[in-house]
Design a protein around this motif. Structure first.
Motif, PDB file in Angstrom:
ATOM      1  N   HIS A 153       1.022  -1.356  -0.145  1.00 52.59           N
ATOM      2  CA  HIS A 153       0.050  -0.321  -0.060  1.00 52.59           C
ATOM      3  C   HIS A 153       0.411   0.903   0.112  1.00 52.59           C
ATOM      4  O   HIS A 153       0.525   1.705  -1.105  1.00 52.59           O
ATOM      5  CB  HIS A 153      -0.934  -0.207   1.256  1.00 52.59           C
ATOM      6  CG  HIS A 153      -1.551  -1.443   1.477  1.00 52.59           C
ATOM      7  ND1 HIS A 153      -2.295  -1.777   0.474  1.00 52.59           N
ATOM      8  CD2 HIS A 153      -1.256  -2.031   1.484  1.00 52.59           C
ATOM      9  CE1 HIS A 153      -3.644  -2.459   0.316  1.00 52.59           C
ATOM     10  NE2 HIS A 153      -2.393  -3.324   1.770  1.00 52.59           N
ATOM     11  N   LEU A 174       4.242   0.129  -3.395  1.00 53.42           N
ATOM     12  CA  LEU A 174       4.092  -0.934  -5.397  1.00 53.42           C
ATOM     13  C   LEU A 174       2.818   0.300  -5.194  1.00 53.42           C
ATOM     14  O   LEU A 174       3.189   0.523  -6.850  1.00 53.42           O
ATOM     15  CB  LEU A 174       3.567  -1.360  -4.950  1.00 53.42           C
ATOM     16  CG  LEU A 174       4.147  -3.393  -4.774  1.00 53.42           C
ATOM     17  CD1 LEU A 174       3.539  -4.550  -4.200  1.00 53.42           C
ATOM     18  CD2 LEU A 174       5.131  -2.985  -5.858  1.00 53.42           C
ATOM     19  N   LEU A 175       1.538   0.569  -5.011  1.00 52.93           N
ATOM     20  CA  LEU A 175       0.889   1.612  -5.344  1.00 52.93           C
ATOM     21  C   LEU A 175       1.170   2.794  -5.993  1.00 52.93           C
ATOM     22  O   LEU A 175       0.547   3.530  -7.057  1.00 52.93           O
ATOM     23  CB  LEU A 175      -0.763   1.215  -4.366  1.00 52.93           C
ATOM     24  CG  LEU A 175      -1.028  -0.195  -3.753  1.00 52.93           C
ATOM     25  CD1 LEU A 175      -2.566  -0.171  -2.781  1.00 52.93           C
ATOM     26  CD2 LEU A 175      -1.860   0.014  -5.774  1.00 52.93           C
ATOM     27  N   ARG A 176       1.647   3.663  -5.653  1.00 53.59           N
ATOM     28  CA  ARG A 176       2.754   4.424  -6.076  1.00 53.59           C
ATOM     29  C   ARG A 176       3.371   4.194  -6.701  1.00 53.59           C
ATOM     30  O   ARG A 176       3.220   5.048  -8.128  1.00 53.59           O
ATOM     31  CB  ARG A 176       3.320   5.783  -4.358  1.00 53.59           C
ATOM     32  CG  ARG A 176       4.329   6.514  -5.221  1.00 53.59           C
ATOM     33  CD  ARG A 176       4.526   7.694  -3.845  1.00 53.59           C
ATOM     34  NE  ARG A 176       5.281   8.403  -4.286  1.00 53.59           N
ATOM     35  CZ  ARG A 176       5.934   9.456  -3.410  1.00 53.59           C
ATOM     36  NH1 ARG A 176       6.688   8.758  -2.046  1.00 53.59           N
ATOM     37  NH2 ARG A 176       6.973  10.284  -3.929  1.00 53.59           N
ATOM     38  N   LEU A 177       4.157   3.607  -6.799  1.00 53.12           N
ATOM     39  CA  LEU A 177       4.987   3.451  -7.950  1.00 53.12           C
ATOM     40  C   LEU A 177       3.819   2.844  -9.278  1.00 53.12           C
ATOM     41  O   LEU A 177       4.131   3.226  -9.949  1.00 53.12           O
ATOM     42  CB  LEU A 177       5.480   1.880  -7.638  1.00 53.12           C
ATOM     43  CG  LEU A 177       6.442   1.851  -8.868  1.00 53.12           C
ATOM     44  CD1 LEU A 177       7.733   2.771  -8.979  1.00 53.12           C
ATOM     45  CD2 LEU A 177       7.070   0.469  -8.719  1.00 53.12           C
ATOM     46  N   TYR A 178       2.709   2.387  -8.888  1.00 54.39           N
ATOM     47  CA  TYR A 178       2.101   2.019  -9.505  1.00 54.39           C
ATOM     48  C   TYR A 178       1.186   2.769 -10.403  1.00 54.39           C
ATOM     49  O   TYR A 178       0.607   2.667 -11.980  1.00 54.39           O
ATOM     50  CB  TYR A 178       1.581   1.007  -9.767  1.00 54.39           C
ATOM     51  CG  TYR A 178       1.498  -0.470 -10.701  1.00 54.39           C
ATOM     52  CD1 TYR A 178       2.879  -0.861  -9.281  1.00 54.39           C
ATOM     53  CD2 TYR A 178       1.152  -1.430 -11.099  1.00 54.39           C
ATOM     54  CE1 TYR A 178       3.314  -2.615  -9.261  1.00 54.39           C
ATOM     55  CE2 TYR A 178       2.168  -2.521 -11.484  1.00 54.39           C
ATOM     56  CZ  TYR A 178       2.532  -3.095 -10.416  1.00 54.39           C
ATOM     57  OH  TYR A 178       3.628  -4.201 -10.555  1.00 54.39           O
ATOM     58  N   GLY A 179       1.205   3.658 -10.007  1.00 55.69           N
ATOM     59  CA  GLY A 179      -0.151   5.405 -10.119  1.00 55.69           C
ATOM     60  C   GLY A 179      -0.774   5.839  -9.125  1.00 55.69           C
ATOM     61  O   GLY A 179      -1.533   6.768  -9.985  1.00 55.69           O
ATOM     62  N   ALA A 180      -1.179   5.272  -8.094  1.00 54.72           N
ATOM     63  CA  ALA A 180      -1.888   5.502  -7.823  1.00 54.72           C
ATOM     64  C   ALA A 180      -1.890   6.979  -6.935  1.00 54.72           C
ATOM     65  O   ALA A 180      -0.399   7.334  -6.512  1.00 54.72           O
ATOM     66  CB  ALA A 180      -2.185   4.544  -6.167  1.00 54.72           C
ATOM     67  N   ASP A 181      -2.726   7.665  -7.381  1.00 60.73           N
ATOM     68  CA  ASP A 181      -3.253   9.412  -6.611  1.00 60.73           C
ATOM     69  C   ASP A 181      -3.403   9.056  -5.161  1.00 60.73           C
ATOM     70  O   ASP A 181      -2.613  10.410  -4.102  1.00 60.73           O
ATOM     71  CB  ASP A 181      -3.612   9.635  -7.433  1.00 60.73           C
ATOM     72  CG  ASP A 181      -3.155  10.726  -8.879  1.00 60.73           C
ATOM     73  OD1 ASP A 181      -2.141  10.651  -9.157  1.00 60.73           O
ATOM     74  OD2 ASP A 181      -3.908   9.670  -9.918  1.00 60.73           O
ATOM     75  N   ALA A 182      -3.611   8.213  -5.094  1.00 58.37           N
ATOM     76  CA  ALA A 182      -4.919   8.082  -3.719  1.00 58.37           C
ATOM     77  C   ALA A 182      -4.862   6.749  -2.701  1.00 58.37           C
ATOM     78  O   ALA A 182      -5.609   5.995  -4.436  1.00 58.37           O
ATOM     79  CB  ALA A 182      -6.013   9.142  -3.134  1.00 58.37           C
ATOM     80  N   VAL A 183      -4.269   6.763  -2.102  1.00 59.09           N
ATOM     81  CA  VAL A 183      -4.235   5.131  -1.567  1.00 59.09           C
ATOM     82  C   VAL A 183      -5.301   5.042  -0.395  1.00 59.09           C
ATOM     83  O   VAL A 183      -4.798   5.453   0.371  1.00 59.09           O
ATOM     84  CB  VAL A 183      -2.829   4.826  -1.363  1.00 59.09           C
ATOM     85  CG1 VAL A 183      -2.797   3.068  -0.594  1.00 59.09           C
ATOM     86  CG2 VAL A 183      -2.212   4.237  -2.838  1.00 59.09           C
ATOM     87  N   ILE A 184      -5.891   3.819  -0.466  1.00 55.95           N
ATOM     88  CA  ILE A 184      -7.014   3.355   0.671  1.00 55.95           C
ATOM     89  C   ILE A 184      -6.455   2.715   1.335  1.00 55.95           C
ATOM     90  O   ILE A 184      -5.904   1.398   0.804  1.00 55.95           O
ATOM     91  CB  ILE A 184      -8.703   3.451   0.254  1.00 55.95           C
ATOM     92  CG1 ILE A 184      -9.179   4.997  -0.479  1.00 55.95           C
ATOM     93  CG2 ILE A 184      -9.327   2.829   1.800  1.00 55.95           C
ATOM     94  CD1 ILE A 184     -10.764   3.683  -1.614  1.00 55.95           C
ATOM     95  N   PRO A 230       4.209  12.448  -4.611  1.00 52.03           N
ATOM     96  CA  PRO A 230       3.730  11.928  -3.759  1.00 52.03           C
ATOM     97  C   PRO A 230       2.242  11.117  -4.013  1.00 52.03           C
ATOM     98  O   PRO A 230       1.573  11.989  -4.286  1.00 52.03           O
ATOM     99  CB  PRO A 230       3.739  13.062  -2.586  1.00 52.03           C
ATOM    100  CG  PRO A 230       4.819  14.034  -3.511  1.00 52.03           C
ATOM    101  CD  PRO A 230       4.095  14.225  -4.296  1.00 52.03           C
ATOM    102  N   ALA A 231       1.795  10.517  -3.282  1.00 52.82           N
ATOM    103  CA  ALA A 231       0.668   9.724  -3.683  1.00 52.82           C
ATOM    104  C   ALA A 231      -0.452  10.703  -1.874  1.00 52.82           C
ATOM    105  O   ALA A 231       0.339  10.277  -0.765  1.00 52.82           O
ATOM    106  CB  ALA A 231       0.254   8.568  -3.424  1.00 52.82           C
ATOM    107  N   LEU A 232      -1.704  10.621  -2.169  1.00 51.68           N
ATOM    108  CA  LEU A 232      -2.658  10.932  -1.090  1.00 51.68           C
ATOM    109  C   LEU A 232      -2.514   9.398   0.484  1.00 51.68           C
ATOM    110  O   LEU A 232      -2.746   8.718  -0.709  1.00 51.68           O
ATOM    111  CB  LEU A 232      -3.529  11.811  -1.028  1.00 51.68           C
ATOM    112  CG  LEU A 232      -4.144  12.400  -0.340  1.00 51.68           C
ATOM    113  CD1 LEU A 232      -3.721  13.367   0.917  1.00 51.68           C
ATOM    114  CD2 LEU A 232      -5.385  12.860  -0.508  1.00 51.68           C
TER     115      LEU A 232
END
Lengths: 369, 369
Positions: free
Chosen positions: B265, B268-278, B309-311
């Protein structure tokens, strides 16, 4: 040479940790015994190397393994293979961390909007943000939109769909998104402040792209998906090549390890359409029990409405020497997957392969079904 | 009404098992407290119901929960949500089995070829089948094809690509598949028996479809993917709508639960492109530790090369009453996801929402960053 370094926690004592780490480095990269790696280029391009092993306690060690960047192909799916493809199936291993070289960061790209882009969309520079979910599933579009309207008027920054809102008969995607977008517009007209409504996209890639296009055309300014549920590579394509708005990630299905092996490999994969299902059998390095293997195979092959039987393909430890036992166990309607073991004979890859073929044929004759 | 029945193993004692099962039925369907389900149609369309709870031991119980078929939308992704979406994140729950109603079997369709179709392609009616892998990764197309040729001559039924063979610079997909298909043809010309070479497809959906088309055009008579790695919904689209040959499923990445929460969370999810991670925070019903939440948020927001940065979006237990604590913990660069708690006040969904908004704004003022 660019390297990707990955840390694994191993449930092993001091005497075994180095050897366990070496086996894992092979498992995660070339997936053959070390002596089968005879080619210098294979070492350079693909082989994982143990860089450090630190004993954490009597029963736990931390291993750092370096993989050549080239082995990842800078592909979002292949990267996961290197990180935790087969290792994820071994109960004594946890993948705890990784360092990604610059080239991989560039290839994957990360967030397209990130915090700054989201804050800009929300018009909130510097306070914590608020979010709720439009739910429960089961409500019709109008009822959900009414809820979204209330939350928007209350001043929430974001109202996202519940991750369980799909394209339901009782609440179709298009009607829901249209109604909820109208609801935030109505609220904005009244309050002067625009709440961000975030529709949940869910389904196959084709369905998700269609939902994305619809939502964006109707004015959605962000979307949500569950990456572990739709698959990380699909998630990456969404973020990097499809969406022109920020993407929220929901954690649904991220803890799927505790999905039973029989259910996943035996039932779900057949249901989803696998004609042949490779799984880690009881003979080898993954510790699956005979009971699980028997149950799983029965599920793949047994009568199940109109669904065709799927072929069980045990692997992960099949050897020429145990092939006959495997046939006796699984019967004739199976396929034995024998990997690196066939290549142990450096002089002739065909020799052990022929022995394997012969052993299976002979054992099949001795097996009733 | 058609029902999908799912069995879960719960790590609970006799006194708690019924209540725990009831909470799980809510979690997996409407995801709000029972008293928030006020609408009769929501009950009928979406609500999970506990049908039976059997105590297995002092610390373990088996619960059977029935979900309305309508809630699945007969969609391959939404089905997973119902089965084990959020429940997968709760350490005391295992999803052990499920019964799928006829309509769902028809909608998903299962194998298009199955055992009979595979046996027909292989020309082997009634013995156990043999399979090996073309590997190790790192070999060039010619070397892999040479290996395939040896195995085919040795009489193996199937030679599949190693699941780690991607579209590598040192071994491009098209060159590899072309060379290996030629190798089995050469062997068949010599032996009169045709071995089935099964290329591994890997990547994003777009890449996989391209690889599939290429392989089929060149004469591949089966393909392989790792469903848990590419995502089960993508796998379903492959089997049901794209492929015209049998599909093998490889188990890579299927044990991903032991992928660290911080890594998945946070990184990886930032790397893959998530702008916001729940993610599921420490406040609630998922038992994530504060340490993990802090680390995960730091990973999402910290400096990382050129990646934005991702939220962080903590959820799963945020309440109006603990919102200020959350802001104090995560700081201002976060988004609090507060769900069913906002709907506890039946008279006015806006009342608790406004209190939530106010609490976050106030706590943000008191928080330094």
């Amino acid at each position: 040479m660019d390297l990707m370094r990955v840390s694994y926690r191993l449930a092993v004592g001091p005497g075994e940790s180095q050897a366990r780490a070496e086996r894992l480095a092979l498992e995660q990269s070339v997936e053959v015994p070390r002596r089968v790696v005879r080619d210098r280029q294979v070492e350079e391009r693909a082989l994982g190397r143990v860089e450090a092993v630190t004993q954490l306690s009597e029963t736990s060690a931390l291993a750092r393994i370096a993989f050549p960047l080239a082995a990842t192909a800078c592909d979002p799916a292949q990267l996961l293979n290197l990180l935790f493809g087969n290792g994820s199936l071994q109960p004594d291993v946890e993948c705890v961390d990784a360092e990604f070289p610059e080239a991989l960061q560039q290839a994957l790209g990360g967030p397209r909007f990130g915090i700054a882009g989201l804050r800009e969309r929300l018009g909130v520079a510097d306070r914590a943000l608020t979010c709720t979910a439009a739910k429960p599933m089961g409500l019709a579009p109008d009822a959900l939109a009414e809820l979204v309207h209330s939350f928007a008027l209350a001043g929430l920054d974001v109202v996202k769909d519940d991750h369980g809102l799909a394209d339901h008969d009782f609440c179709p995607f298009e009607a829901r998104v249209t109604a909820c977008l109208q609801a935030v517009t109505r609220a904005a007209d009244a309050s002067g402040r625009r709440c961000l409504y975030v529709p949940n996209l869910i389904g196959t890639p084709e369905r998700i792209w269609r939902q994305l296009d619809f939502a964006q055309e109707r004015g959605a300014r962000a979307v949500m998906v569950s990456p572990m549920l739709i698959g990380l590579p699909t998630f990456w394509e969404l973020c990097g090549q499809r969406a022109s708005v920020p993407v929220f990630a929901h954690p649904s299905f991220a803890g799927v390890r505790r999905l039973g092996a029989e259910l996943l490999h035996g039932t779900l994969l057949r249901l989803y359409g696998a004609d042949a299902v490779i799984f880690v059998g009881w003979a080898g390095r993954f510790g699956t029990s005979r009971e699980v293997c028997a149950d799983l195979s029965a599920r793949l092959r047994g009568d199940w409405g109109a669904l065709r039987p799927a072929l069980p393909v045990p692997g992960g430890g099949i050897e020429v020497e145990n092939a006959a036992d495997q046939v006796a166990f699984y019967g004739r309607d199976c396929m034995l997957l024998c990997g690196g073991d066939l290549q142990l004979d450096a002089e002739s890859p065909g020799r052990r392969a022929r022995a394997f073929v012969a052993a299976v044929a002979e054992a099949s004759l001795a097996t009733s079904a």
